[in-house]
Design a protein around this motif. Structure first.
Motif, PDB file in Angstrom:
ATOM      1  N   VAL A  62     -16.310-110.774 -29.996  1.00 25.36           N
ATOM      2  CA  VAL A  62     -14.824-110.868 -30.180  1.00 25.36           C
ATOM      3  C   VAL A  62     -14.273-109.704 -29.281  1.00 25.36           C
ATOM      4  CG1 VAL A  62     -12.620-110.458 -31.773  1.00 25.36           C
ATOM      5  CG2 VAL A  62     -14.872-111.792 -32.229  1.00 25.36           C
ATOM      6  N   GLY A  63     -14.714-108.579 -29.129  1.00 28.19           N
ATOM      7  CA  GLY A  63     -14.228-107.479 -28.418  1.00 28.19           C
ATOM      8  C   GLY A  63     -14.240-107.954 -26.907  1.00 28.19           C
ATOM      9  N   HIS A  64     -15.432-108.540 -26.492  1.00 26.32           N
ATOM     10  CA  HIS A  64     -15.430-108.747 -25.141  1.00 26.32           C
ATOM     11  C   HIS A  64     -14.483-109.885 -24.868  1.00 26.32           C
ATOM     12  CE1 HIS A  64     -19.256-106.447 -25.063  1.00 26.32           C
ATOM     13  NE2 HIS A  64     -19.004-106.602 -23.857  1.00 26.32           N
ATOM     14  N   LEU A  65     -14.357-110.985 -25.626  1.00 22.06           N
ATOM     15  CA  LEU A  65     -13.331-112.200 -25.561  1.00 22.06           C
ATOM     16  C   LEU A  65     -11.936-111.473 -25.198  1.00 22.06           C
ATOM     17  CD1 LEU A  65     -12.888-115.109 -25.270  1.00 22.06           C
ATOM     18  CD2 LEU A  65     -12.823-115.080 -27.819  1.00 22.06           C
ATOM     19  N   TYR A  66     -11.714-110.530 -26.259  1.00 19.22           N
ATOM     20  CA  TYR A  66     -10.212-109.947 -26.219  1.00 19.22           C
ATOM     21  C   TYR A  66      -9.909-109.303 -24.965  1.00 19.22           C
ATOM     22  CZ  TYR A  66      -6.083-107.185 -27.326  1.00 19.22           C
ATOM     23  OH  TYR A  66      -5.098-106.532 -27.163  1.00 19.22           O
ATOM     24  N   TYR A  67     -10.736-108.336 -24.546  1.00 19.23           N
ATOM     25  CA  TYR A  67     -10.699-107.788 -23.294  1.00 19.23           C
ATOM     26  C   TYR A  67     -10.667-108.618 -22.085  1.00 19.23           C
ATOM     27  CZ  TYR A  67     -11.723-105.059 -19.106  1.00 19.23           C
ATOM     28  OH  TYR A  67     -11.722-104.506 -17.687  1.00 19.23           O
ATOM     29  N   TYR A  68     -11.518-109.733 -22.082  1.00 19.69           N
ATOM     30  CA  TYR A  68     -11.264-110.550 -21.124  1.00 19.69           C
ATOM     31  C   TYR A  68      -9.931-111.368 -21.100  1.00 19.69           C
ATOM     32  CZ  TYR A  68     -12.298-114.820 -18.200  1.00 19.69           C
ATOM     33  OH  TYR A  68     -12.204-115.819 -17.265  1.00 19.69           O
ATOM     34  N   LEU A  69      -9.437-111.739 -22.359  1.00 18.29           N
ATOM     35  CA  LEU A  69      -8.306-112.362 -22.173  1.00 18.29           C
ATOM     36  C   LEU A  69      -6.876-111.478 -22.021  1.00 18.29           C
ATOM     37  CD1 LEU A  69      -8.676-114.940 -25.280  1.00 18.29           C
ATOM     38  CD2 LEU A  69      -8.607-115.343 -22.850  1.00 18.29           C
ATOM     39  N   SER A  70      -7.194-110.177 -22.415  1.00 20.70           N
ATOM     40  CA  SER A  70      -6.041-109.090 -22.044  1.00 20.70           C
ATOM     41  C   SER A  70      -5.858-108.654 -21.036  1.00 20.70           C
ATOM     42  CB  SER A  70      -5.933-108.286 -23.479  1.00 20.70           C
ATOM     43  OG  SER A  70      -6.900-107.405 -23.346  1.00 20.70           O
ATOM     44  N   CYS A  71      -7.181-108.272 -20.198  1.00 21.48           N
ATOM     45  CA  CYS A  71      -6.996-107.524 -19.165  1.00 21.48           C
ATOM     46  C   CYS A  71      -7.416-108.488 -17.650  1.00 21.48           C
ATOM     47  CB  CYS A  71      -8.032-106.638 -19.145  1.00 21.48           C
ATOM     48  SG  CYS A  71      -7.518-105.284 -20.369  1.00 21.48           S
ATOM     49  N   VAL A  72      -8.510-109.316 -17.749  1.00 22.11           N
ATOM     50  CA  VAL A  72      -8.875-109.880 -16.757  1.00 22.11           C
ATOM     51  C   VAL A  72      -8.276-111.144 -16.366  1.00 22.11           C
ATOM     52  CG1 VAL A  72     -11.100-111.206 -15.727  1.00 22.11           C
ATOM     53  CG2 VAL A  72     -11.313-109.108 -17.028  1.00 22.11           C
ATOM     54  N   VAL A  73      -7.960-111.877 -17.470  1.00 23.56           N
ATOM     55  CA  VAL A  73      -7.415-113.288 -17.059  1.00 23.56           C
ATOM     56  C   VAL A  73      -5.858-113.114 -16.397  1.00 23.56           C
ATOM     57  CG1 VAL A  73      -6.002-115.265 -18.273  1.00 23.56           C
ATOM     58  CG2 VAL A  73      -8.500-114.455 -18.609  1.00 23.56           C
ATOM     59  N   PRO A  74      -4.855-112.061 -17.222  1.00 28.98           N
ATOM     60  CA  PRO A  74      -3.744-111.636 -16.508  1.00 28.98           C
ATOM     61  C   PRO A  74      -3.786-111.308 -14.919  1.00 28.98           C
ATOM     62  CG  PRO A  74      -3.737-110.681 -18.746  1.00 28.98           C
ATOM     63  CD  PRO A  74      -5.027-111.251 -18.228  1.00 28.98           C
ATOM     64  N   THR A  75      -4.744-110.568 -14.638  1.00 32.42           N
ATOM     65  CA  THR A  75      -4.935-110.160 -13.263  1.00 32.42           C
ATOM     66  C   THR A  75      -5.245-111.109 -12.240  1.00 32.42           C
ATOM     67  OG1 THR A  75      -5.656-107.962 -14.221  1.00 32.42           O
ATOM     68  CG2 THR A  75      -6.270-108.399 -11.966  1.00 32.42           C
ATOM     69  N   VAL A  76      -6.026-112.091 -12.612  1.00 33.50           N
ATOM     70  CA  VAL A  76      -6.676-113.235 -11.899  1.00 33.50           C
ATOM     71  C   VAL A  76      -5.422-114.191 -11.766  1.00 33.50           C
ATOM     72  CG1 VAL A  76      -8.069-115.161 -11.733  1.00 33.50           C
ATOM     73  CG2 VAL A  76      -8.808-113.057 -12.504  1.00 33.50           C
ATOM     74  N   LEU A  77      -4.681-114.422 -12.917  1.00 32.34           N
ATOM     75  CA  LEU A  77      -3.679-115.357 -12.677  1.00 32.34           C
ATOM     76  C   LEU A  77      -2.447-114.747 -12.121  1.00 32.34           C
ATOM     77  CD1 LEU A  77      -3.372-117.026 -16.248  1.00 32.34           C
ATOM     78  CD2 LEU A  77      -4.347-117.997 -14.183  1.00 32.34           C
ATOM     79  N   GLY A  78      -2.317-113.686 -12.123  1.00 29.45           N
ATOM     80  CA  GLY A  78      -1.170-112.758 -11.616  1.00 29.45           C
ATOM     81  C   GLY A  78       0.200-113.120 -12.156  1.00 29.45           C
ATOM     82  N   ARG A  79       1.235-112.731 -11.539  1.00 27.50           N
ATOM     83  CA  ARG A  79       2.621-112.862 -11.794  1.00 27.50           C
ATOM     84  C   ARG A  79       2.811-112.922 -13.329  1.00 27.50           C
ATOM     85  NH1 ARG A  79       0.766-117.636  -9.594  1.00 27.50           N
ATOM     86  NH2 ARG A  79       0.955-118.696 -11.512  1.00 27.50           N
ATOM     87  N   GLY A  80       2.132-111.747 -13.936  1.00 23.85           N
ATOM     88  CA  GLY A  80       2.712-111.486 -15.045  1.00 23.85           C
ATOM     89  C   GLY A  80       2.303-112.350 -16.301  1.00 23.85           C
ATOM     90  N   LYS A  81       1.442-113.330 -16.283  1.00 20.66           N
ATOM     91  CA  LYS A  81       0.969-114.154 -17.335  1.00 20.66           C
ATOM     92  C   LYS A  81       0.291-113.311 -18.042  1.00 20.66           C
ATOM     93  CE  LYS A  81       2.046-118.200 -15.012  1.00 20.66           C
ATOM     94  NZ  LYS A  81       2.799-119.202 -15.449  1.00 20.66           N
ATOM     95  N   ILE A  82       0.764-113.273 -19.690  1.00 22.65           N
ATOM     96  CA  ILE A  82       0.096-112.748 -20.913  1.00 22.65           C
ATOM     97  C   ILE A  82      -0.453-113.783 -21.606  1.00 22.65           C
ATOM     98  CG2 ILE A  82       0.374-111.370 -22.712  1.00 22.65           C
ATOM     99  CD1 ILE A  82       2.847-109.994 -21.194  1.00 22.65           C
ATOM    100  N   VAL A  83      -1.844-113.812 -21.811  1.00 29.11           N
ATOM    101  CA  VAL A  83      -2.487-114.753 -22.586  1.00 29.11           C
ATOM    102  C   VAL A  83      -2.490-114.274 -24.076  1.00 29.11           C
ATOM    103  CG1 VAL A  83      -4.353-116.102 -22.830  1.00 29.11           C
ATOM    104  CG2 VAL A  83      -3.892-115.337 -20.590  1.00 29.11           C
ATOM    105  N   ILE A  84      -2.916-112.997 -24.258  1.00 28.67           N
ATOM    106  CA  ILE A  84      -3.016-112.546 -25.708  1.00 28.67           C
ATOM    107  C   ILE A  84      -2.506-110.959 -25.772  1.00 28.67           C
ATOM    108  CG2 ILE A  84      -5.255-111.782 -25.268  1.00 28.67           C
ATOM    109  CD1 ILE A  84      -5.839-112.575 -28.103  1.00 28.67           C
ATOM    110  N   TRP A  85      -2.074-110.415 -26.658  1.00 29.41           N
ATOM    111  CA  TRP A  85      -1.424-109.320 -26.650  1.00 29.41           C
ATOM    112  C   TRP A  85      -1.737-108.633 -27.970  1.00 29.41           C
ATOM    113  CZ3 TRP A  85       1.319-113.529 -26.280  1.00 29.41           C
ATOM    114  CH2 TRP A  85       2.131-113.964 -27.377  1.00 29.41           C
TER     115      TRP A  85
END
Length: 88
Positions: A25-48
């Protein structure tokens, strides 16, 4: 957590599954909050992080809570920490 799992494996004990789930769960949260918004760009927030949890952590560290950015009057502490215990 890794030490406990390694100790359990080396002694032939059962791996604590609650630790495995927590690490997943910790790795999944990190991936969704830090990695995915960086890859998608344009300030897309997936989870906060919920604001209540942010306020709780700020309160536990001795900072003021309640404002839109987590504090009321800057970063003035609401507790006097004479022993260096809080947030140390």
């Amino acid at each position: 957590a890794y030490l406990v799992m390694g100790y359990a494996l080396s002694n032939g004990e059962v791996i604590p599954m609650d630790m495995v789930h927590g690490m997943f769960v910790g790795h999944l949260y990190y991936y969704l909050s830090c990695v995915v918004p960086t890859v998608l760009g344009r300030g897309k927030i997936v989870i906060w992080t919920p604001g209540v949890l942010v306020d709780l952590c700020n309160w536990l560290e001795g900072r003021r809570v309640g404002g839109p950015d987590g504090d009321v009057d800057g970063n003035e502490p609401i507790l006097v920490d004479t022993d260096g215990v809080i947030g140390g």
